[in-house]
Design an enzyme around this catalytic site. Structure first.
Site, PDB file in Angstrom:
ATOM      1  N   THR A 195       0.863  -1.120   0.008  1.00 36.69           N
ATOM      2  CA  THR A 195      -0.159   0.144  -0.038  1.00 36.69           C
ATOM      3  C   THR A 195       0.870   1.241  -0.006  1.00 36.69           C
ATOM      4  OG1 THR A 195      -0.295   0.060   2.434  1.00 36.69           O
ATOM      5  CG2 THR A 195      -1.823  -1.387   1.191  1.00 36.69           C
ATOM      6  N   LEU A 233      -3.076   5.445  -0.806  1.00 35.18           N
ATOM      7  CA  LEU A 233      -4.126   4.508  -0.964  1.00 35.18           C
ATOM      8  C   LEU A 233      -4.181   3.179  -0.301  1.00 35.18           C
ATOM      9  CD1 LEU A 233      -5.006   5.538  -4.574  1.00 35.18           C
ATOM     10  CD2 LEU A 233      -5.860   6.675  -2.565  1.00 35.18           C
ATOM     11  N   HIS A 234      -3.943   3.127   1.045  1.00 32.17           N
ATOM     12  CA  HIS A 234      -3.904   1.948   1.744  1.00 32.17           C
ATOM     13  C   HIS A 234      -5.157   1.071   1.597  1.00 32.17           C
ATOM     14  CE1 HIS A 234      -0.146   3.385   3.675  1.00 32.17           C
ATOM     15  NE2 HIS A 234      -0.893   4.287   4.041  1.00 32.17           N
ATOM     16  N   ASP A 235      -6.312   1.692   2.233  1.00 31.27           N
ATOM     17  CA  ASP A 235      -7.416   1.023   2.371  1.00 31.27           C
ATOM     18  C   ASP A 235      -8.251   0.848   0.962  1.00 31.27           C
ATOM     19  OD1 ASP A 235      -7.376   0.564   4.996  1.00 31.27           O
ATOM     20  OD2 ASP A 235      -8.476   2.328   5.591  1.00 31.27           O
TER      21      ASP A 235
END
Length: 308
Positions: A195, A233-235
């Protein structure tokens, strides 16, 4: 009601929305993804009622007020500290805006109850997308372990599988993470390793900020309360992987979650690595080891900017 031929993936999104802006960006992507049918959104960790109000505001602004929003567990199974600091359980999320105060949130069932009921009544397998601590999922699996047969997979944004770090979501509730990883359900683990490669450029952020989409405008107002110049934009990657696995390279591994160490609680441990030498065999856990970050970020921006 959708027909039985509806091929969309049925998903429940579990989130700690309101601190890092990536949860809101992930929900935005889910609503813009025709591959997904969002059956409900549950909130987790600390002030889950306020988190649910944030979700409700986003859904209403996006034209989806019909999607159920359920506040979940605010307290971890056993954890009372994260990174040596006591958890402020009643603390409102940083991105809770005054305009969200009037949002009505259902309080007639818990998130775990909603997850159980939704999976049991669904005619299709349900995918769980987790964007925070795994407390709600662990509680649901403990109360009704038979829901496992109705879960297609759990896409977990959590852990770090090639970095020596205790990732935040798992550190919030290490015991819950262990329950979920030992449940015998297929898990796709989307960790910080991949991520952190997914970063919005300033130009891309400006494009979203300039959008006339009311959801984009609300997310960008929330973003002002996220104290970082960067948007990773981890999630959102976890949401995308739920329906587009070819964005990442997956490797089957045996993974355990550290629950004892003073400095390592919540760390994801690769038991298939050089220290433990356990063959992955029929492990249910698939770890993302690589990501086509350019393709994903471009896809993200294109999707959230598209008009209905």
């Amino acid at each position: 009601m959708p027909s039985t031929m509806d091929s969309r993936k049925r998903v429940i999104i579990d989130t700690d929305i309101g601190d890092d802006i990536d949860d809101a960006l992930a929900l935005f992507l889910a609503l813009k993804s025709p591959e997904l049918m969002v059956l409900g959104v549950t909130t987790v960790f600390k002030n889950t009622y306020r988190r649910a109000q944030i979700v409700s505001s986003l859904l209403r602004g996006a034209g989806h007020p019909d999607i159920p929003v359920i506040p979940g567990a605010g307290r971890p199974l056993a954890n009372r500290n994260v990174y040596g600091a006591a958890i402020a359980f009643d603390e409102p999320p940083h991105q809770f805006l005054e305009e969200m105060n009037g949002e009505a949130v259902a309080a007639d069932q818990t998130a775990a109850e909603f997850i159980i009921e939704t999976i049991l009544r669904s005619e299709h397998p349900v995918t769980l997308i987790t964007l925070g601590a795994l407390t709600n999922i662990a509680l649901a699996l403990r109360v009704k372990p038979e829901i496992k047969t109705g879960i297609e997979k759990i896409v977990v944004m959590g852990g770090a599988y090639g970095m020596n770090v205790s990732e935040y979501n798992f550190s919030c509730d290490p015991e819950a993470a262990r329950v979920v990883f030992e449940a015998g359900v297929k898990i796709i683990a989307v960790g910080l390793d991949v991520t952190f490669q997914c970063l919005l450029s300033e130009e891309q952020t400006a494009q979203i900020r300039a959008s006339s989409d009311p959801t984009a405008q609300l997310v960008m107002r929330m973003r002002e309360y996220w104290q970082s110049p960067h948007i990773y934009l981890h999630d959102p990657l976890a949401v995308a992987v739920a329906y587009c696995e070819d964005l990442v390279k997956l490797e089957r591994r045996k993974i355990d979650i550290e629950t004892q160490g003073q400095y390592t609680r919540g760390m994801s441990i690769n038991l298939s690595g050089m220290n433990w030498h356990q063959e992955p065999g029929e492990s249910d856990i698939w770890v993302c080891t690589e990501v086509d970050s350019r393709r994903f970020v471009e896809m993200y921006v294109q999707r959230v900017l598209q008009r209905p």
